[in-house]
Design an enzyme around this catalytic site. Structure first.
Site, PDB file in Angstrom:
ATOM      1  N   HIS A  63     136.943 104.079 159.705  1.00  0.00           N
ATOM      2  CA  HIS A  63     136.891 103.922 158.542  1.00  0.00           C
ATOM      3  C   HIS A  63     137.310 101.845 158.517  1.00  0.00           C
ATOM      4  O   HIS A  63     136.230 101.347 157.651  1.00  0.00           O
ATOM      5  CB  HIS A  63     138.230 104.628 158.109  1.00  0.00           C
ATOM      6  CG  HIS A  63     137.386 104.173 155.859  1.00  0.00           C
ATOM      7  ND1 HIS A  63     136.533 104.817 155.588  1.00  0.00           N
ATOM      8  CD2 HIS A  63     138.231 104.535 155.170  1.00  0.00           C
ATOM      9  CE1 HIS A  63     136.873 104.570 154.380  1.00  0.00           C
ATOM     10  NE2 HIS A  63     137.537 104.334 154.041  1.00  0.00           N
TER      11      HIS A  63
ATOM     12  N   SER B  69     135.653 101.085 151.284  1.00  0.00           N
ATOM     13  CA  SER B  69     136.472 102.651 150.688  1.00  0.00           C
ATOM     14  C   SER B  69     136.101 102.812 149.237  1.00  0.00           C
ATOM     15  O   SER B  69     135.143 102.700 148.204  1.00  0.00           O
ATOM     16  CB  SER B  69     136.966 102.763 150.892  1.00  0.00           C
ATOM     17  OG  SER B  69     137.646 104.376 151.368  1.00  0.00           O
TER      18      SER B  69
ATOM     19  N   ASP C 127     133.632 107.689 161.560  1.00  0.00           N
ATOM     20  CA  ASP C 127     134.107 107.084 160.109  1.00  0.00           C
ATOM     21  C   ASP C 127     134.444 109.068 160.010  1.00  0.00           C
ATOM     22  O   ASP C 127     133.314 109.062 160.139  1.00  0.00           O
ATOM     23  CB  ASP C 127     133.836 105.959 159.215  1.00  0.00           C
ATOM     24  CG  ASP C 127     134.511 106.828 157.989  1.00  0.00           C
ATOM     25  OD1 ASP C 127     135.673 107.164 157.783  1.00  0.00           O
ATOM     26  OD2 ASP C 127     133.963 105.012 157.443  1.00  0.00           O
TER      27      ASP C 127
END
Length: 270
Positions: free
Chosen positions: A248, A96, A220
């Site tokens: 995610h 991320s 996601d």
């Protein structure tokens, strides 16, 4: 072994350094710390790898700094750690926000010490929508998150964690991630969220020359799978593995597949 290493502007950066063998360097996502990779550590340590987990400034046990949390600064902190530990031929893993910082690191420091790159649910080329870029989260939503951190940070963290998963998630697991996030400084969370809102690493992606594994969840909703196409166009050497049952947090939704995929990529001679 835990170490404190001097980063940019004398900030102390906390590092977990354990095991022997080829090093794998982990850069965590917002708003967690290196401990989010626990199930990767458990998998790779008995297979003869050295695990290096870095807490970004303001997160985990690293110093709370009331200065710049931009990607340049975070990438420079990573460089300080790799230099201090004399790291060579490492695998750099970014999740991320950590994926965005890893991307900036590869461009800004010309891949110093890194043999291969793994981007997991990466927040690239940018996290926020802009007039010429329709993928991502509205900037106003990120600004609202920052405002909520200042009035009810636990609620913001709990709401964010709910968005991470596609498969049914154990309450205990959500609680564990909540505790990791609560361990971060509120100020560090605020400034890094603003960096994610405003930063762009599109030009950095074009400067990555090492073999790169892209792991991304098809479900996601934090960093849309749509970004994968742009990553493959901009990075010269990519292998893409879609995680069809994941949101995610593919490190939870498909843990075993993620670990196996990473190991195959690392062991591949190409």
């Amino acid at each position: 072994m835990k170490k404190m290493i001097k980063g940019t502007n004398h900030a102390s950066i906390a590092v977990e350094d354990v095991g022997d063998g080829q090093p794998i360097v982990f850069l965590h996502g917002w708003p967690f710390d290196h401990q989010m990779f626990e199930y990767q550590y458990n998998y790779f340590l008995p297979r003869g790898y050295r695990m290096i987990g870095i807490d970004f400034r303001g997160f985990g046990e690293s110093d709370l700094v009331i200065e710049d949390y931009g990607y340049n600064t975070l990438a420079d902190d990573v460089k300080s750690v790799l230099e201090d530990l004399h790291i060579e031929e490492a695998i750099l893993v970014g999740f991320s926000m950590g994926g965005a910082v890893a991307t900036r690191y590869m461009a800004r420091h010309k891949g110093f010490g890194i043999k291969k790159l793994i981007l997991i649910s990466a927040a690239v080329p940018q996290f926020a929508k802009k007039p010429a870029y329709s993928i991502g989260i509205k900037k106003s939503e990120i600004t609202a998150m920052v405002e909520q951190i200042q009035v009810d940070r636990p609620k913001l963290i709990q709401d964010f964690i709910k968005k991470l998963f596609h498969e049914k998630t154990l309450v205990s697991y959500k609680g564990w991630l909540t505790n990791l996030a609560l361990g971060a400084s509120s100020y560090g969370m605020i400034l890094s969220a603003l960096a994610m809102r405003d930063e762009n690493v599109r030009e950095d992606l074009e400067k990555i020359t090492v073999s790169t594994l892209i792991c991304h969840g098809k479900k996601d909703t934090v960093c849309s799978y749509e970004v994968v196409e742009e990553m493959t166009q901009l990075i010269s050497k990519t292998i893409v593995v879609p995680f069809r049952k994941s949101g995610h947090a593919i490190f939870h939704d498909e843990t075993e597949k993620l670990n196996r995929t990473m190991l195959m990529f690392i062991q591949n001679k190409n």
